[in-house]
Motif scaffolding. Sequence first.
Motif, mmCIF file in Angstrom:
data_model
loop_
_atom_site.group_PDB
_atom_site.id
_atom_site.type_symbol
_atom_site.label_atom_id
_atom_site.label_comp_id
_atom_site.label_asym_id
_atom_site.label_seq_id
_atom_site.Cartn_x
_atom_site.Cartn_y
_atom_site.Cartn_z
ATOM 1 N N LYS A 1 0.812 -1.209 0.000
ATOM 2 C CA LYS A 1 0.000 0.000 0.000
ATOM 3 C C LYS A 1 0.849 1.264 0.000
ATOM 4 O O LYS A 1 0.534 2.250 -0.666
ATOM 5 C CB LYS A 1 -0.947 -0.007 1.197
ATOM 6 C CG LYS A 1 -1.897 1.187 1.224
ATOM 7 C CD LYS A 1 -2.831 1.092 2.399
ATOM 8 C CE LYS A 1 -3.773 2.296 2.438
ATOM 9 N NZ LYS A 1 -4.679 2.242 3.607
ATOM 10 N N ASN A 2 1.951 1.252 0.775
ATOM 11 C CA ASN A 2 2.776 2.455 0.909
ATOM 12 C C ASN A 2 4.019 2.427 0.021
ATOM 13 O O ASN A 2 4.889 3.276 0.155
ATOM 14 C CB ASN A 2 3.186 2.628 2.379
ATOM 15 C CG ASN A 2 1.982 2.877 3.273
ATOM 16 O OD1 ASN A 2 1.070 3.603 2.910
ATOM 17 N ND2 ASN A 2 1.977 2.240 4.438
ATOM 18 N N LEU B 1 6.523 3.046 -2.867
ATOM 19 C CA LEU B 1 6.700 4.156 -3.800
ATOM 20 C C LEU B 1 6.425 3.709 -5.232
ATOM 21 O O LEU B 1 6.808 2.612 -5.645
ATOM 22 C CB LEU B 1 8.120 4.698 -3.701
ATOM 23 C CG LEU B 1 8.501 5.431 -2.411
ATOM 24 C CD1 LEU B 1 9.983 5.762 -2.413
ATOM 25 C CD2 LEU B 1 7.676 6.705 -2.261
ATOM 26 N N ARG B 2 5.743 4.573 -5.959
ATOM 27 C CA ARG B 2 5.506 4.348 -7.385
ATOM 28 C C ARG B 2 6.018 5.559 -8.154
ATOM 29 O O ARG B 2 5.825 6.702 -7.724
ATOM 30 C CB ARG B 2 4.016 4.143 -7.675
ATOM 31 C CG ARG B 2 3.443 2.867 -7.085
ATOM 32 C CD ARG B 2 1.988 2.699 -7.505
ATOM 33 N NE ARG B 2 1.160 3.781 -6.983
ATOM 34 C CZ ARG B 2 0.004 4.149 -7.522
ATOM 35 N NH1 ARG B 2 -0.458 3.564 -8.615
ATOM 36 N NH2 ARG B 2 -0.699 5.127 -6.989
ATOM 37 N N GLN C 1 0.022 14.890 -14.455
ATOM 38 C CA GLN C 1 -0.687 15.485 -13.325
ATOM 39 C C GLN C 1 -1.721 14.522 -12.742
ATOM 40 O O GLN C 1 -1.938 14.496 -11.523
ATOM 41 C CB GLN C 1 -1.329 16.793 -13.755
ATOM 42 C CG GLN C 1 -0.296 17.876 -14.070
ATOM 43 C CD GLN C 1 -0.875 19.106 -14.723
ATOM 44 O OE1 GLN C 1 -1.949 19.073 -15.332
ATOM 45 N NE2 GLN C 1 -0.163 20.224 -14.624
ATOM 46 N N GLN D 1 0.264 12.183 -10.616
ATOM 47 C CA GLN D 1 0.647 12.878 -9.388
ATOM 48 C C GLN D 1 -0.503 12.855 -8.383
ATOM 49 O O GLN D 1 -0.298 12.646 -7.181
ATOM 50 C CB GLN D 1 1.040 14.324 -9.685
ATOM 51 C CG GLN D 1 2.426 14.505 -10.268
ATOM 52 C CD GLN D 1 2.703 15.946 -10.652
ATOM 53 O OE1 GLN D 1 1.861 16.604 -11.263
ATOM 54 N NE2 GLN D 1 3.889 16.441 -10.323
ATOM 55 N N GLY D 2 -1.713 13.078 -8.871
ATOM 56 C CA GLY D 2 -2.883 13.076 -8.001
ATOM 57 C C GLY D 2 -3.141 11.728 -7.354
ATOM 58 O O GLY D 2 -3.787 11.649 -6.303
ATOM 59 N N GLU D 3 -2.623 10.663 -7.976
ATOM 60 C CA GLU D 3 -2.776 9.318 -7.437
ATOM 61 C C GLU D 3 -1.584 8.913 -6.571
ATOM 62 O O GLU D 3 -1.495 7.766 -6.134
ATOM 63 C CB GLU D 3 -2.950 8.317 -8.580
ATOM 64 C CG GLU D 3 -4.240 8.523 -9.375
ATOM 65 C CD GLU D 3 -4.395 7.522 -10.498
ATOM 66 O OE1 GLU D 3 -3.486 6.672 -10.674
ATOM 67 O OE2 GLU D 3 -5.419 7.571 -11.197
ATOM 68 N N GLY D 4 -0.657 9.851 -6.369
ATOM 69 C CA GLY D 4 0.495 9.562 -5.521
ATOM 70 C C GLY D 4 1.695 8.991 -6.251
ATOM 71 O O GLY D 4 2.675 8.584 -5.616
ATOM 72 N N VAL D 5 1.638 8.954 -7.579
ATOM 73 C CA VAL D 5 2.775 8.478 -8.365
ATOM 74 C C VAL D 5 3.749 9.640 -8.551
ATOM 75 O O VAL D 5 3.346 10.752 -8.893
ATOM 76 C CB VAL D 5 2.313 7.943 -9.739
ATOM 77 C CG1 VAL D 5 3.502 7.443 -10.543
ATOM 78 C CG2 VAL D 5 1.288 6.830 -9.555
ATOM 79 N N ILE D 6 5.039 9.389 -8.325
ATOM 80 C CA ILE D 6 6.054 10.441 -8.357
ATOM 81 C C ILE D 6 6.691 10.511 -9.746
ATOM 82 O O ILE D 6 7.270 9.524 -10.212
ATOM 83 C CB ILE D 6 7.132 10.176 -7.293
ATOM 84 C CG1 ILE D 6 6.498 10.070 -5.907
ATOM 85 C CG2 ILE D 6 8.199 11.273 -7.315
ATOM 86 C CD1 ILE D 6 7.423 9.523 -4.844
ATOM 87 N N CYS E 1 5.475 0.713 -11.741
ATOM 88 C CA CYS E 1 5.869 2.024 -12.245
ATOM 89 C C CYS E 1 5.506 2.205 -13.713
ATOM 90 O O CYS E 1 5.211 1.251 -14.433
ATOM 91 C CB CYS E 1 7.381 2.224 -12.055
ATOM 92 S SG CYS E 1 7.872 2.300 -10.312
#
Length: 227
Positions: free
Chosen positions: A2-3, A5-6, A104, A107-112, A181
Amino acid sequence: MKNELRFAFFDVDDTLIHIKSMFDFYHFWCYEVWHRPQLHDDFEAAFARMFSEGRTREELNSAYYRYFTGVVPQLLDSAGSDWATDRLARPEDLFVAPVVEELQRLQGEGVIPVFVSGSFNALLEPIARTLEVPHILATNLEVGEDGLYTGNIMAPQTIGMGKALAVQGFLQHHVASPSRCYAFGDDLSDLPMLNVVGHPVAVGTGTILAERAATANWPVIATSELS
């Protein structure tokens, strides 16, 4: 999971922006910094010859940076910043809108997002700040003992297979799973990078890369400019 990184890896030139940053900058460098148009004419003639000889992207990339042999790093950084300021003044002309929208959305989904480019940091950093992209994998220029650029670049060369190596090293450093990713590219030279992630995306239609993407069932972002 869940946590975990993507990341989403983006080629820049002709993927996120409409121009080839290095070549566009060199025009700026000759005309606005040195005020020597002949330098640009010589540069274009040399690259036209190398293209006609079928030189690889890696060879062209290396040849480009040799034009900065003996340059003070601070001068190149300053010129790069001035170039970016000029181009960013007209964002509607610079950015490929559908790709920026996807960046964008992720980004809103937490993907960096991460830039992966054969271009160099002085050009890429202002664009990254504008799009809130925190990481850049790009060409690093070698500095000699005299404090000037040697004209050589440091490994890995972020072109072709070098992009894949840079992405793999980045993912290992951040302990992130490639399968979760994304990667975005417009050219066949981006294929090695696209192949190392779980969610590859081709940008532009009517290209060899788009054909490969269709065969592999990858998403394709169609843009009128690149179609």
